[in-house]
Every structure is written in structure tokens, then in C-alpha cells.
Motif scaffolding. Structure first.
Motif, PDB file in Angstrom:
ATOM      1  N   SER A 371      40.858  30.788   8.569  1.00 12.68           N
ATOM      2  CA  SER A 371      41.792  31.118   9.418  1.00 12.68           C
ATOM      3  C   SER A 371      42.768  30.071   8.561  1.00 12.68           C
ATOM      4  N   ALA A 372      43.614  30.739   8.680  1.00  8.89           N
ATOM      5  CA  ALA A 372      44.406  29.559   7.892  1.00  8.89           C
ATOM      6  C   ALA A 372      45.084  28.034   9.610  1.00  8.89           C
ATOM      7  N   GLN A 373      44.834  29.113  10.530  1.00  4.76           N
ATOM      8  CA  GLN A 373      45.517  28.310  11.835  1.00  4.76           C
ATOM      9  C   GLN A 373      44.177  27.167  12.286  1.00  4.76           C
ATOM     10  N   GLY A 374      44.626  26.597  12.990  1.00  3.55           N
ATOM     11  CA  GLY A 374      44.148  25.148  13.877  1.00  3.55           C
ATOM     12  C   GLY A 374      43.410  24.707  13.270  1.00  3.55           C
ATOM     13  N   LEU A 375      41.919  23.924  12.580  1.00  5.31           N
ATOM     14  CA  LEU A 375      41.196  22.647  11.966  1.00  5.31           C
ATOM     15  C   LEU A 375      41.902  22.779  10.244  1.00  5.31           C
ATOM     16  N   PRO A 376      42.412  23.993   9.443  1.00  4.29           N
ATOM     17  CA  PRO A 376      42.689  23.476   8.660  1.00  4.29           C
ATOM     18  C   PRO A 376      44.171  23.119   8.511  1.00  4.29           C
ATOM     19  N   GLU A 377      45.035  23.132   8.796  1.00  3.80           N
ATOM     20  CA  GLU A 377      46.064  23.195   9.146  1.00  3.80           C
ATOM     21  C   GLU A 377      46.313  22.033   9.781  1.00  3.80           C
ATOM     22  N   GLN A 378      45.245  21.062  11.045  1.00  3.96           N
ATOM     23  CA  GLN A 378      45.760  19.689  10.782  1.00  3.96           C
ATOM     24  C   GLN A 378      44.837  18.911   9.953  1.00  3.96           C
ATOM     25  N   LEU A 379      43.599  19.204   9.231  1.00  2.00           N
ATOM     26  CA  LEU A 379      43.188  18.595   8.377  1.00  2.00           C
ATOM     27  C   LEU A 379      44.217  18.583   7.070  1.00  2.00           C
ATOM     28  N   GLN A 380      45.156  19.521   6.861  1.00  2.59           N
ATOM     29  CA  GLN A 380      46.280  19.171   6.153  1.00  2.59           C
ATOM     30  C   GLN A 380      47.329  18.378   6.569  1.00  2.59           C
ATOM     31  N   ALA A 381      47.378  18.195   7.748  1.00  4.68           N
ATOM     32  CA  ALA A 381      48.631  17.076   7.728  1.00  4.68           C
ATOM     33  C   ALA A 381      47.941  15.711   7.629  1.00  4.68           C
ATOM     34  N   GLN A 382      47.045  15.447   8.195  1.00  6.17           N
ATOM     35  CA  GLN A 382      45.827  14.395   8.094  1.00  6.17           C
ATOM     36  C   GLN A 382      45.687  13.352   6.881  1.00  6.17           C
ATOM     37  N   LEU A 383      45.521  14.787   5.948  1.00  9.53           N
ATOM     38  CA  LEU A 383      45.220  14.891   3.989  1.00  9.53           C
ATOM     39  C   LEU A 383      46.713  13.812   3.644  1.00  9.53           C
ATOM     40  N   LYS A 384      47.815  14.365   4.231  1.00  6.61           N
ATOM     41  CA  LYS A 384      49.118  14.178   3.754  1.00  6.61           C
ATOM     42  C   LYS A 384      49.317  12.827   3.594  1.00  6.61           C
ATOM     43  N   GLU A 385      49.142  12.228   5.493  1.00  9.47           N
ATOM     44  CA  GLU A 385      49.405  10.592   4.637  1.00  9.47           C
ATOM     45  C   GLU A 385      48.907   9.815   4.315  1.00  9.47           C
ATOM     46  N   VAL A 386      47.769  10.280   3.302  1.00 13.58           N
ATOM     47  CA  VAL A 386      46.817   9.368   2.281  1.00 13.58           C
ATOM     48  C   VAL A 386      46.925   9.067   0.881  1.00 13.58           C
ATOM     49  N   GLY A 387      48.208  10.530   0.605  1.00 15.07           N
ATOM     50  CA  GLY A 387      48.400  11.226  -0.719  1.00 15.07           C
ATOM     51  C   GLY A 387      47.698  12.891  -0.977  1.00 15.07           C
ATOM     52  N   ILE A 388      46.266  12.857  -0.043  1.00 17.79           N
ATOM     53  CA  ILE A 388      46.241  14.352  -0.689  1.00 17.79           C
ATOM     54  C   ILE A 388      46.944  15.075  -0.353  1.00 17.79           C
ATOM     55  N   LYS A 389      47.258  16.457  -1.675  1.00 24.81           N
ATOM     56  CA  LYS A 389      48.023  17.019  -1.217  1.00 24.81           C
ATOM     57  C   LYS A 389      47.185  18.809  -1.219  1.00 24.81           C
ATOM     58  N   THR A 390      47.320  19.379  -0.599  1.00 21.19           N
ATOM     59  CA  THR A 390      46.633  20.685   0.061  1.00 21.19           C
ATOM     60  C   THR A 390      47.496  22.220   0.255  1.00 21.19           C
ATOM     61  N   THR A 391      46.358  22.556  -0.311  1.00 20.88           N
ATOM     62  CA  THR A 391      46.742  24.195  -0.556  1.00 20.88           C
ATOM     63  C   THR A 391      45.654  25.167   0.702  1.00 20.88           C
ATOM     64  N   ILE A 392      46.343  25.791   1.984  1.00 21.40           N
ATOM     65  CA  ILE A 392      45.202  26.550   2.311  1.00 21.40           C
ATOM     66  C   ILE A 392      45.315  27.767   1.605  1.00 21.40           C
ATOM     67  N   GLU A 393      43.383  28.537   1.566  1.00 16.00           N
ATOM     68  CA  GLU A 393      43.340  29.589   1.108  1.00 16.00           C
ATOM     69  C   GLU A 393      42.522  30.297   1.704  1.00 16.00           C
ATOM     70  N   VAL A 394      43.393  31.977   2.486  1.00 17.53           N
ATOM     71  CA  VAL A 394      42.453  32.262   3.800  1.00 17.53           C
ATOM     72  C   VAL A 394      41.398  33.193   2.230  1.00 17.53           C
ATOM     73  N   ILE A 395      40.237  33.336   2.836  1.00 16.09           N
ATOM     74  CA  ILE A 395      39.061  34.616   2.741  1.00 16.09           C
ATOM     75  C   ILE A 395      39.506  34.868   3.475  1.00 16.09           C
ATOM     76  N   PRO A 396      38.906  37.247   3.321  1.00 15.50           N
ATOM     77  CA  PRO A 396      38.274  37.211   4.422  1.00 15.50           C
ATOM     78  C   PRO A 396      37.105  36.972   4.958  1.00 15.50           C
ATOM     79  N   ALA A 397      35.914  36.996   5.876  1.00 14.10           N
ATOM     80  CA  ALA A 397      35.874  36.345   6.538  1.00 14.10           C
ATOM     81  C   ALA A 397      34.607  37.667   5.403  1.00 14.10           C
ATOM     82  N   ALA A 398      34.718  38.659   6.175  1.00  9.60           N
ATOM     83  CA  ALA A 398      33.691  39.355   5.505  1.00  9.60           C
ATOM     84  C   ALA A 398      33.113  39.177   3.611  1.00  9.60           C
ATOM     85  N   GLN A 399      33.490  38.668   3.429  1.00  6.24           N
ATOM     86  CA  GLN A 399      33.613  38.225   1.492  1.00  6.24           C
ATOM     87  C   GLN A 399      33.478  36.417   1.595  1.00  6.24           C
TER      88      GLN A 399
END
Length: 515
Positions: A371-399
Motif C-alpha cells: 500500500s503506497a499510502q501511509g508509511l511508504p510515503e512518509q519514508l519517501q519524504a524523510q529519505l529525500k532529505e538526505v539525498g536518497i531518491k525513492t520510487t514506491i512499488e506497490v505489489i498485490p497483497a495476494a502476491q
């Protein structure tokens, strides 16, 4: 955590749980149940409608998520179980004894036990069930049973485990999924069918199952402790949506449900009872050090310093829980005080480490999640501050089970610690070479030795806390797993449902009544 832990003997027997993933299809089950007569006790009646989660499999040998243990404990029983404090206590067995050197443990079974299919649950059946768990080529519990050399059933009421080395964790280990006893008739005739048609000896039997939608269970009159079960029926539903869970409780769709911290105030305002039960679940990032950029240990360290755990706890948990840098919570015997603030939020240090790793201009990575919302988005914002550029990949829960837990094909995954029923077992899952949450599939020799020492130390030995804490300290300094915050179990319920027993480990329902 939200409640103190009082005794070292209790602490030494705590276990750890994680989140499960659902499945999909519809199946009808033939109701079954026979066995010993119900002993004297309170009258049964009522139905709990639990908004929780459905298991990855109803077969404990192939269940792939720690959270499954809550569901599976409703239909299976083990030689032991864990009490509210996390102590191993008798269940199908009346007790156990160790040999003086700790390499043999003997369990004595209760008489008159049977499975829900009517077959006898004796020592021979226990041997077959445990041998299947440790011998099946695809078993997910086999790594936890490696210290068992041989299982014998010298008479119908006696089970003897001969071990490859002294291991005083066996009664704890067998209290969870690893030790759930499955009917040999069921797996000999249709092993694949157990994934949706469990045959055990627990407090309930599964009568119908709509995958990803609903499980209906009936009280098992042959359960060894049937007098403690006051409910006639039990229904399990997938984890409710946070935005609708309070309304669903008010409408009666559920009468007990797991809720996030964001809904506690709304639940109380709606007149619902809310229980915050201490849980040993911890949010964690699974990191694969064989995949770039984490094949450079300095990048792993930079990630750990880049994360603001306090902010994550406040936003994701609404303050329920604690910041965590290790798998064990404050107060637990394995908690290492020296690792209490091991990787504090330090953006400058994170940038310095990235530069040392050869990435002065930052680095790119992918956060895999369900799920892209919540924790992944907040992590993405925090990591950006130190130069870590992230892409969020969402995979189906069933997989996710196959992609993350079996293939280990991603570099970083947002997860929750699917812990187990003894500390060394928890280490195996997180850090062992075959551990589900160790995608790198390697373990430092010194950590292996430290965990073996813990297993060989009696729980009542004064060396046990010292050895376990030393193993914790070594693990969090040598392994890439990045711990974030603890996650208590928050249950909201209608007032017509009695209080839920505050089991820290596996949520049990002895004594619970409902309309």
C-alpha cells in the motif's frame, strides 16, 4: 509498550507476531467434531464476529505469516500453549521433563484426546504431525525444528523428543504454529486440502470458509479445555478498512475488530469499548544486502540514520507504541539497553555515510509495499532529505507472500516482524540463513554461535538474560533489518461482548461471552 512486564520467567517465554495476507476463492466445509465429553463449566452461547484477518493457509506447516497464528489457534492445539504472560503451560500435554543434559524432553499427553475428524490424538499422531513439519520439503516451520533429531512414541501417552543439542526453548517453540498438531488422517489422505479445510483439536472447528471474505467456526465439544469456551460460534473477517471500521462495529457487521490508532477516539465517541493490548509486533524494513545499493553496508547504515522514527510513530500509530531499534521491546528479557538509541535520526551522518559509500550526490532505490499510502510515503519524504531518491512499488497483497517471503526478490520492503514463540526462533526468522525475513540468506558465524548459546541456556539460569541480550546487540549491529516502532494490538468491541483477555502473544478467547 503499553504495559509493564513483571517477571523474568515470563519474559523469557514471550513470542512475536506479524501480519498475514489474505487469499481468494469459496469453499464449503463439512462440519465435523467429536471426541471427549465436555467437562463441567459455564453454559456456552453467543457469537464473536471478529474483524481481524484471514490466514495465508489453514495448514500451519505452510502458513507464511506470523499473524496467522491467531486464526490457527482457534482450530488447532499444541502440546503446550502460552498463557497471558507468555509462559509455556500444558495444553494437549499435561507436562514435560528434560533430561539432565537438556538433550531429551518428554511430554505426557492427556487421555481421551481426539481430532475434529474423530480420529485418536495419541503419541503416534503427535509424532507423525511433528515429523511432517520438520520433514516436508516445502515446510515453512522446518527451520525452527532443526534441533529435533528424533521423535519417539513409546506408548500412547508419551512423546519423547531427542535433540541434537541442549535446547530449553522447546516447550515455548511448540506453543505456536510450529507445534500445532494436525490430524495424520487428514494430511495422509489430502494434504493440499488442509489449506482450506483444517483438521485439528482446537476450541473450534471450521464449518465454512469464503476466502478473502469470511470464516465460520463452531464450538468443538471435544476440545481438551472445552469448559473454558463460552462461545457457540466464531466468525473471522478480513482486516477492516480504517475509514469504515467504527461504523461496521456500530452496525453489527463485527462485534470485535482490530482498529488503528487513528480510530481510537472515534470508537470511544461511538460508545465502543477499546482495549490496547501490549503486543510484540514491530514495524521493520526488510533489506536485501545482495541487491544494490544495499550491497554496500554504508548505504544500509545511512538508511538507518536517515529515518525519523519518532515522527513515524506519531503519524502512523498516533503515538500508540514505542520507537524501536531492535526486535524486542523495553522490559523483555532480550531487550538490549545498549541498543536503545542505536541509530538516532541524524541526517548529517546519513549524508556523510552516503558520501563514504561513493554516493555524494545521493542514491536511488525502490520501496516495495502493498500500500503506497501511509508509511511508504512518509519514508519517501524523510529519505529525500538526505539525498536518497525513492520510487514506491506497490505489489498485490495476494502476491506478497511469494514475492517477498519466498523469492526474496526485492531490495527493500515495508514489513512487520512476524515473530515466533521463543527468542531463538525469532532470531531464526529475522536473521537465520533460511529466515523468511532475511532476504540476504547469510548470517555472521558469531551471530549463529550467540543464538545457539541462548538455546542451550536454561531459562532459569542467571546467564540467560545476559546471553540473550548479547545476541540481540550483535544482531542489530551486524544485520541489515531496520526496526521502526512497536505496534500494540488495539481491539474495539461492542459493550455486549465481554472483555477480551489481554494475551500478549496469541489472542485467545477463553471465558469470552457475546450475544
Amino acid at each position: 509498550m503499553n504495559a509493564p512486564i513483571s517477571t523474568r520467567s515470563a519474559l523469557a517465554r514471550r513470542s512475536f507476531l506479524g501480519l498475514a495476507l489474505g487469499t481468494a476463492a469459496t469453499l464449503a466445509l463439512a462440519a465435523c467434531g467429536s471426541g471427549a465429553p465436555v467437562t463441567a463449566g459455564g453454559a456456552a452461547g453467543g457469537t464473536v464476529k471478529w474483524g481481524w484477518a484471514l490466514p495465508t493457509s489453514w495448514d500451519p506447516v505452510f502458513s507464511s505469516a506470523g499473524w496467522d497464528v491467531h486464526d490457527l489457534s482457534l482450530v488447532y492445539a499444541g502440546l503446550t500453549k502460552l498463557d497471558e504472560k507468555g509462559d509455556a503451560v500444558p495444553a494437549l500435554a499435561t507436562g514435560w521433563t528434560y533430561s539432565p543434559d537438556g538433550t531429551t524432553v518428554t511430554f505426557k499427553l492427556r487421555t481421551g484426546l481426539s481430532f475434529s475428524d474423530g480420529t485418536a490424538l495419541d503419541a503416534a499422531a503427535v509424532k507423525k504431525s511433528l515429523d511432517r513439519g520438520r520433514g516436508d520439503a516445502k515446510s515453512l516451520v522446518a527451520p525452527q525444528l532443526v534441533h529435533i533429531k528424533e521423535i519417539a512414541a513409546p506408548d500412547p501417552q508419551t512423546v519423547v523428543l531427542t535433540l541434537t543439542q541442549a535446547d530449553y526453548q522447546i516447550p515455548n517453540l511448540l506453543a505456536g504454529k510450529t507445534g500445532m498438531i494436525v490430524s495424520p488422517k487428514a494430511f495422509e489422505e489430502d494434504a493440499a486440502g488442509l489449506a482450506s479445510r483444517p483438521v485439528g483439536a482446537g476450541p473450534f472447528t471450521l464449518s465454512s470458509y469464503t476466502q478473502n471474505a469470511k470464516a465460520v467456526l463452531k464450538r468443538n465439544p471435544g476440545y481438551w479445555d472445552a469448559s473454558s469456551i463460552k462461545l457457540d460460534n466464531f466468525e473471522i473477517y478480513p482486516l477492516p478498512d480504517a475509514s469504515t471500521v467504527v461504523a461496521a462495529l456500530q452496525s453489527g457487521q463485527y462485534n470485535v475488530a482490530q482498529i488503528p490508532g487513528s480510530q481510537v477516539a472515534a470508537a470511544k465517541a461511538a460508545g465502543l469499548e477499546v482495549q490496547v493490548i501490549p503486543s510484540l509486533v514491530v514495524a521493520v524494513l526488510d533489506i536485501n544486502p545482495t541487491k544494490a545499493p544495499f550491497d554496500n553496508p554504508l548505504v544500509v547504515q545511512a538508511l538507518k540514520y536517515a529515518i525519523d522514527r519518532e515522527a513515524l510513530l506519531k503519524t502512523q500509530q498516533f503515538g500508540f507504541g514505542d520507537v524501536s531499534y531492535q526486535p524486542f521491546p523495553k522490559g523483555y528479557v532480550g531487550y538490549d539497553a545498549g541498543s536503545a538509541d542505536l541509530f538516532p535520526h541524524d541526517p548529517a551522518k546519513a549524508k556523510e555515510l552516503l558520501a563514504q559509500a561513493g554516493h555524494p550526490d545521493g542514491v536511488e532505490l525502490t520501496i516495495t509495499t502493498t500500500s503506497a499510502q501511509g508509511l511508504p510515503e512518509q519514508l519517501q519524504a524523510q529519505l529525500k532529505e538526505v539525498g536518497i531518491k525513492t520510487t514506491i512499488e506497490v505489489i498485490p497483497a495476494a502476491q506478497a507472500t511469494q514475492i517477498i517471503y519466498i523469492q526474496h526478490s526485492r531490495a527493500l520492503f515495508t514489513d512487520q516482524f512476524a515473530g515466533r514463540d521463543s527468542a531463538p526462533q525469532a532470531f531464526q526468522v529475522l536473521f537465520g540463513e533460511q529466515g523468511l525475513m532475511n532476504p540476504g540468506r547469510s548470517t555472521p558465524p558469531e551471530l549463529k554461535a550467540a543464538v545457539d548459546l541462548v538455546s542451550r541456556t536454561p531459562l532459569d539460569s542467571p546467564d540467560y538474560p545476559k546471553n540473550l541480550q548479547a545476541a540481540t546487540a550483535l544482531a542489530v549491529r551486524t544485520m541489515p533489518n531496520t526496526f521502526l516502532y512497536s505496534v500494540p494490538r488495539i481491539l474495539a468491541r461492542q459493550k455486549t461482548v465481554s472483555a477480551i483477555p489481554p494475551y500478549t502473544v496469541v489472542q485467545r478467547f477463553e471465558g469470552v461471552t457475546a450475544p
